[in-house]
Design an enzyme around this catalytic site. Structure first.
Site, PDB file in Angstrom:
ATOM      1  N   TYR A 136       0.879  -1.187   0.000  1.00  0.00           N
ATOM      2  CA  TYR A 136       0.000   0.000   0.000  1.00  0.00           C
ATOM      3  C   TYR A 136       0.905   1.222   0.000  1.00  0.00           C
ATOM      4  O   TYR A 136       1.486   1.590   1.021  1.00  0.00           O
ATOM      5  CB  TYR A 136      -0.919  -0.049   1.215  1.00  0.00           C
ATOM      6  CG  TYR A 136      -1.898   1.104   1.345  1.00  0.00           C
ATOM      7  CD1 TYR A 136      -2.018   2.101   0.380  1.00  0.00           C
ATOM      8  CD2 TYR A 136      -2.723   1.185   2.456  1.00  0.00           C
ATOM      9  CE1 TYR A 136      -2.919   3.135   0.514  1.00  0.00           C
ATOM     10  CE2 TYR A 136      -3.635   2.220   2.604  1.00  0.00           C
ATOM     11  CZ  TYR A 136      -3.724   3.195   1.628  1.00  0.00           C
ATOM     12  OH  TYR A 136      -4.624   4.224   1.779  1.00  0.00           O
ATOM     13  N   LYS A 164      -1.245  -1.213  -4.167  1.00  0.00           N
ATOM     14  CA  LYS A 164      -2.287  -0.176  -4.161  1.00  0.00           C
ATOM     15  C   LYS A 164      -1.547   1.142  -4.266  1.00  0.00           C
ATOM     16  O   LYS A 164      -0.706   1.462  -3.424  1.00  0.00           O
ATOM     17  CB  LYS A 164      -3.087  -0.253  -2.870  1.00  0.00           C
ATOM     18  CG  LYS A 164      -4.061   0.867  -2.729  1.00  0.00           C
ATOM     19  CD  LYS A 164      -4.859   0.764  -1.446  1.00  0.00           C
ATOM     20  CE  LYS A 164      -5.928   1.836  -1.479  1.00  0.00           C
ATOM     21  NZ  LYS A 164      -6.003   2.593  -0.246  1.00  0.00           N
TER      22      LYS A 164
HETATM   23  O1  MN9 Z   1      -6.242   5.393  -0.914  1.00  0.00           O
HETATM   24  C1  MN9 Z   1      -8.039   6.733  -0.133  1.00  0.00           C
HETATM   25  N1  MN9 Z   1      -7.081   7.596   0.460  1.00  0.00           N
HETATM   26  C2  MN9 Z   1      -7.028   7.764   1.769  1.00  0.00           C
HETATM   27  C3  MN9 Z   1      -7.388   5.562  -0.716  1.00  0.00           C
HETATM   28  O2  MN9 Z   1      -7.679   7.145   2.553  1.00  0.00           O
HETATM   29  C4  MN9 Z   1      -6.097   8.786   2.266  1.00  0.00           C
HETATM   30  C5  MN9 Z   1      -8.856   7.417  -1.233  1.00  0.00           C
HETATM   31  O3  MN9 Z   1      -9.974   6.619  -1.439  1.00  0.00           O
HETATM   32  C6  MN9 Z   1      -9.246   8.840  -0.889  1.00  0.00           C
HETATM   33  O4  MN9 Z   1      -9.929   8.875   0.340  1.00  0.00           O
HETATM   34  C7  MN9 Z   1     -10.153   9.473  -1.946  1.00  0.00           C
HETATM   35  C8  MN9 Z   1     -10.460  10.933  -1.664  1.00  0.00           C
HETATM   36  O5  MN9 Z   1      -9.313  11.721  -1.872  1.00  0.00           O
HETATM   37  O6  MN9 Z   1      -9.576   9.342  -3.195  1.00  0.00           O
END
Ligand code: MN9
Length: 289
Positions: A136, A164
């Site tokens: 990740y 990811k």
């Molecule tokens: O990686 C999520 N990032 C965080 C996944 O949790 C920091 C994303 O789904 C973001 O929340 C989303 C909004 O910026 O893209």
């Protein structure tokens, strides 16, 4: 060969809490709702699941609850990263026994570790499990930015099954995708799902998928069908919601939006704070799909 059970749309599941701990009834209900919406799998216990605000025992309960609710119907990726290697290995062993399809971990948290340490961490994880390990990579939150060569070195560990990728360096994603055709890559920024797919991602993992699973599936399916007009239009609709969530705070906002649309999933844990009327105004008109 790419693992087809690990491609597609994976909501980064939010965790519901009650006064005592994980609200297992709500978590199970939400996991089923998302499976019914047609998602390919769930990413459990990650940043969107407030893992950093949970005990290891609660994280085990959370994973068991989700797997209990969706069984083998859809895939479950267990995020097992903690602040210590010993803690992550413990959660990794538990997740494998509990029936997860893959494991994932953020790069080691808090201290500024060197690359030697980051790589060793993934080697330890990969040696501990027979499941694919998904890196990740989220430099904005971890502060660890790895170069293309460094990520490639970690991806060369045989059990490391993919990454990811929560970054907008799509040049890096494309280069790594090309170098590892058999591994799975997920777009991590929901607002750029289509861009990530265009750079070669096999799917996406995201927090706002909790609120709009069908719309994210439409983007993915339209992209696969080569229908860019639909894909762009659906991404634009998704971004209306994502922009509003970014304005009020993504995780408390996702929970508030679920509640506004009739599914009370509770509040985030402190230090997050409940949102007020202003946030409700930003969110209430949004179309949920
Ligand atoms: O990686 C999520 N990032 C965080 C996944 O949790 C920091 C994303 O789904 C973001 O929340 C989303 C909004 O910026 O893209």
């Amino acid at each position: 060969m790419k693992n087809s059970r690990l491609t597609g749309i994976f909501p980064a599941m939010l965790t519901a809490f009650d006064g005592r701990g994980v609200d297992t009834a709500k978590v199970a209900a939400h996991a089923k709702r998302l499976a019914d919406a047609g998602v390919h799998g769930l990413y459990v216990g990650g940043s969107s699941g407030e893992m950093i605000l949970m005990t290891e025992a609660e994280r085990k309960t959370l994973l068991e609850t989700v797997i209990g609710a969706v069984g083998d119907r859809i895939s479950v990726i267990a995020h097992i990263g903690t602040t210590s290697t010993a803690g992550s290995l413990e959660l990794a062993r538990h997740a494998e026994k509990a029936g997860a399809h893959a494991l994932s971990s953020v790069t080691p948290l808090y201290y500024k570790y060197g690359f030697r340490e980051v790589k060793h961490y993934y080697e330890r994880l990969a040696a501990e499990t027979s499941l694919p390990v998904i890196i990740y990579n989220i430099p904005a939150l971890t502060g660890t930015t790895l170069s293309t060569a460094q990520l490639s070195e970690i991806l060369s560990i045989p059990n490391v099954g993919g990454m990811k990728f929560t970054s907008s360096d799509f040049f890096q994603l494309e280069r790594i995708r090309a170098a590892f055709p058999d591994k799975v890559f997920y777009n991590g920024s929901d607002e750029m799902l289509l861009s990530g797919l265009a750079a070669g991602a096999d799917g996406g993992i995201g927090s706002t998928y909790n609120n709009q699973p069908k719309r994210m599936l439409k983007i993915y399916n339209a992209y696969l069908a080569g229908d860019m007009k639909t894909a762009l239009a659906e991404q634009a609709k998704a971004n209306e919601m994502i922009a509003a969530l970014l304005k009020v705070g993504v995780l408390p906002g996702c929970k508030m939006l679920l509640k506004l649309k009739g599914f009370d999933y509770g509040e985030c844990r402190e230090p997050f704070l409940p949102l007020g009327e202003d946030a409700a105004k930003e969110l209430e008109g949004l179309e949920v799909e």
